[in-house]
Design a protein around this motif. Structure first.
Motif, PDB file in Angstrom:
ATOM      1  N   MET A  54      -2.585  -7.117   7.156  1.00  0.00           N
ATOM      2  CA  MET A  54      -3.165  -6.395   8.389  1.00  0.00           C
ATOM      3  C   MET A  54      -2.140  -5.939   9.209  1.00  0.00           C
ATOM      4  O   MET A  54      -1.346  -6.934   9.719  1.00  0.00           O
TER       5      MET A  54
ATOM      6  N   ARG B  17      -5.263  -4.717  13.630  1.00  0.00           N
ATOM      7  CA  ARG B  17      -6.689  -4.753  12.656  1.00  0.00           C
ATOM      8  C   ARG B  17      -6.993  -3.908  11.611  1.00  0.00           C
ATOM      9  O   ARG B  17      -8.129  -3.917  11.405  1.00  0.00           O
ATOM     10  N   THR B  18      -5.807  -3.228  11.270  1.00  0.00           N
ATOM     11  CA  THR B  18      -5.919  -2.376  10.124  1.00  0.00           C
ATOM     12  C   THR B  18      -5.517  -2.714   8.727  1.00  0.00           C
ATOM     13  O   THR B  18      -4.270  -3.074   8.732  1.00  0.00           O
TER      14      THR B  18
ATOM     15  N   PHE C 270      -2.614   2.559   4.333  1.00  0.00           N
ATOM     16  CA  PHE C 270      -3.890   2.059   4.708  1.00  0.00           C
ATOM     17  C   PHE C 270      -5.005   2.074   3.693  1.00  0.00           C
ATOM     18  O   PHE C 270      -5.023   2.607   2.834  1.00  0.00           O
TER      19      PHE C 270
ATOM     20  N   ILE D 230      -7.493   6.541   8.644  1.00  0.00           N
ATOM     21  CA  ILE D 230      -7.774   6.711  10.239  1.00  0.00           C
ATOM     22  C   ILE D 230      -8.913   7.753  10.509  1.00  0.00           C
ATOM     23  O   ILE D 230      -8.865   8.784  10.057  1.00  0.00           O
TER      24      ILE D 230
ATOM     25  N   LEU E 261      -3.695   0.294  16.399  1.00  0.00           N
ATOM     26  CA  LEU E 261      -4.116  -0.181  15.129  1.00  0.00           C
ATOM     27  C   LEU E 261      -4.926  -1.789  15.300  1.00  0.00           C
ATOM     28  O   LEU E 261      -4.339  -2.621  16.104  1.00  0.00           O
TER      29      LEU E 261
END
Length: 208
Positions: free
Chosen positions: A173, A176-177, A193, A197, A208
C-alpha cells in the motif's frame, strides 16, 4: 499529424485520402484511464486500439449503444464520445473532438507507434507530476511500514525514494493506494497502481 499515424500503419496515399479510412484506422496501443457513463458512474479502463476519431476499450462495466461517455486517458487527457458498438470485454467509442484535439491525439499515437524504434523508455509516455506533499508510508503485506518520498507520480504509478527496496512483484500500500513494485533504481523503486487514479484526483494536491 494524422497522416503520420496512417503512414506508420502502411496506408497508401490513396487510402489516406479516404475519409472513412482516416476516421476508422486505429493503432494498437495500451493506455490506462478511466471512463464515466451517463449516470456519472466512473470505472477504470484500458485502450485496445485508438485513432483520432475513435477508441476501443476493455472495461468492467458496459454502457449502452449511443450512450455518452467521458474518458480521461493518460497523456491524452479528457475526451468525450458515444458508444458506437459493444465488443468482447468492452466497447468502442466514437469520439467528439475538435480538429486541434484530433491533431494532438494523432501526434501521441504516432509517438506511441514509433516508441520502440526510437528506443525511448516506457515511462516517457505518461503525464507525471510531483505532489505538494511528497512524504508517504509504504505498508507491506507483512505489516511492516517503510517511510518513502514521492519523486513523481502518474495516473498509473509512482516513483519513490526509500531506504528499503521491496522485491519486484511485491504487493504493498502506498499510503491508502494499493500497488505492486515493478522496478528498482538507485535509491528507490517504481510502483504500479492496481487501478489508475481518478482524473478528478490527479493534481498536485493529491494524497495517496
Amino acid at each position: 499529424m494524422i497522416e503520420d499515424v496512417e503512414r506508420s500503419a502502411g496506408l497508401s496515399a490513396r487510402d489516406r485520402r479516404s475519409p472513412d479510412l482516416r476516421r476508422h484506422h486505429r493503432v494498437k496501443v495500451s493506455i490506462l484511464g478511466r471512463y464515466m457513463l451517463a449516470d456519472r458512474r466512473e470505472y477504470p479502463c484500458q485502450t485496445v486500439d485508438m485513432s483520432p476519431g475513435g477508441v476501443s476499450l476493455t472495461c468492467a462495466v458496459m454502457g449502452a449503444l449511443g450512450e455518452r461517455v467521458v474518458l480521461y486517458l493518460e497523456h491524452v487527457g479528457r475526451i468525450e464520445g458515444t458508444i458506437a458498438r459493444l465488443i468482447p470485454g468492452g466497447f468502442a467509442v466514437r469520439l467528439n473532438a475538435t480538429p486541434r484535439k484530433r491533431d494532438k491525439i494523432a501526434s501521441q499515437l504516432t509517438w506511441l507507434a514509433n516508441r520502440e524504434t526510437l528506443g525511448l523508455p516506457e515511462g516517457r509516455i505518461h503525464e507525471r507530476l510531483t505532489p505538494l506533499v511528497t512524504g508517504v508510508v509504504l505498508r507491506l503485506e507483512s505489516g511492516r511500514e517503510v517511510a518513502a518520498r514521492i519523486i513523481d507520480i502518474s495516473m498509473s504509478g509512482v516513483a519513490l525514494t526509500t531506504a528499503s527496496t521491496p522485491a519486484i512483484g511485491v504487493s504493498l500500500m502506498v499510503g491508502r493506494t494499493p500497488g505492486r513494485v515493478v522496478r528498482h533504481f538507485e535509491g528507490g523503486i517504481g510502483v504500479q497502481f492496481m487501478l489508475p487514479i481518478s482524473p478528478d484526483l490527479f493534481h498536485e494536491g493529491l494524497t495517496l
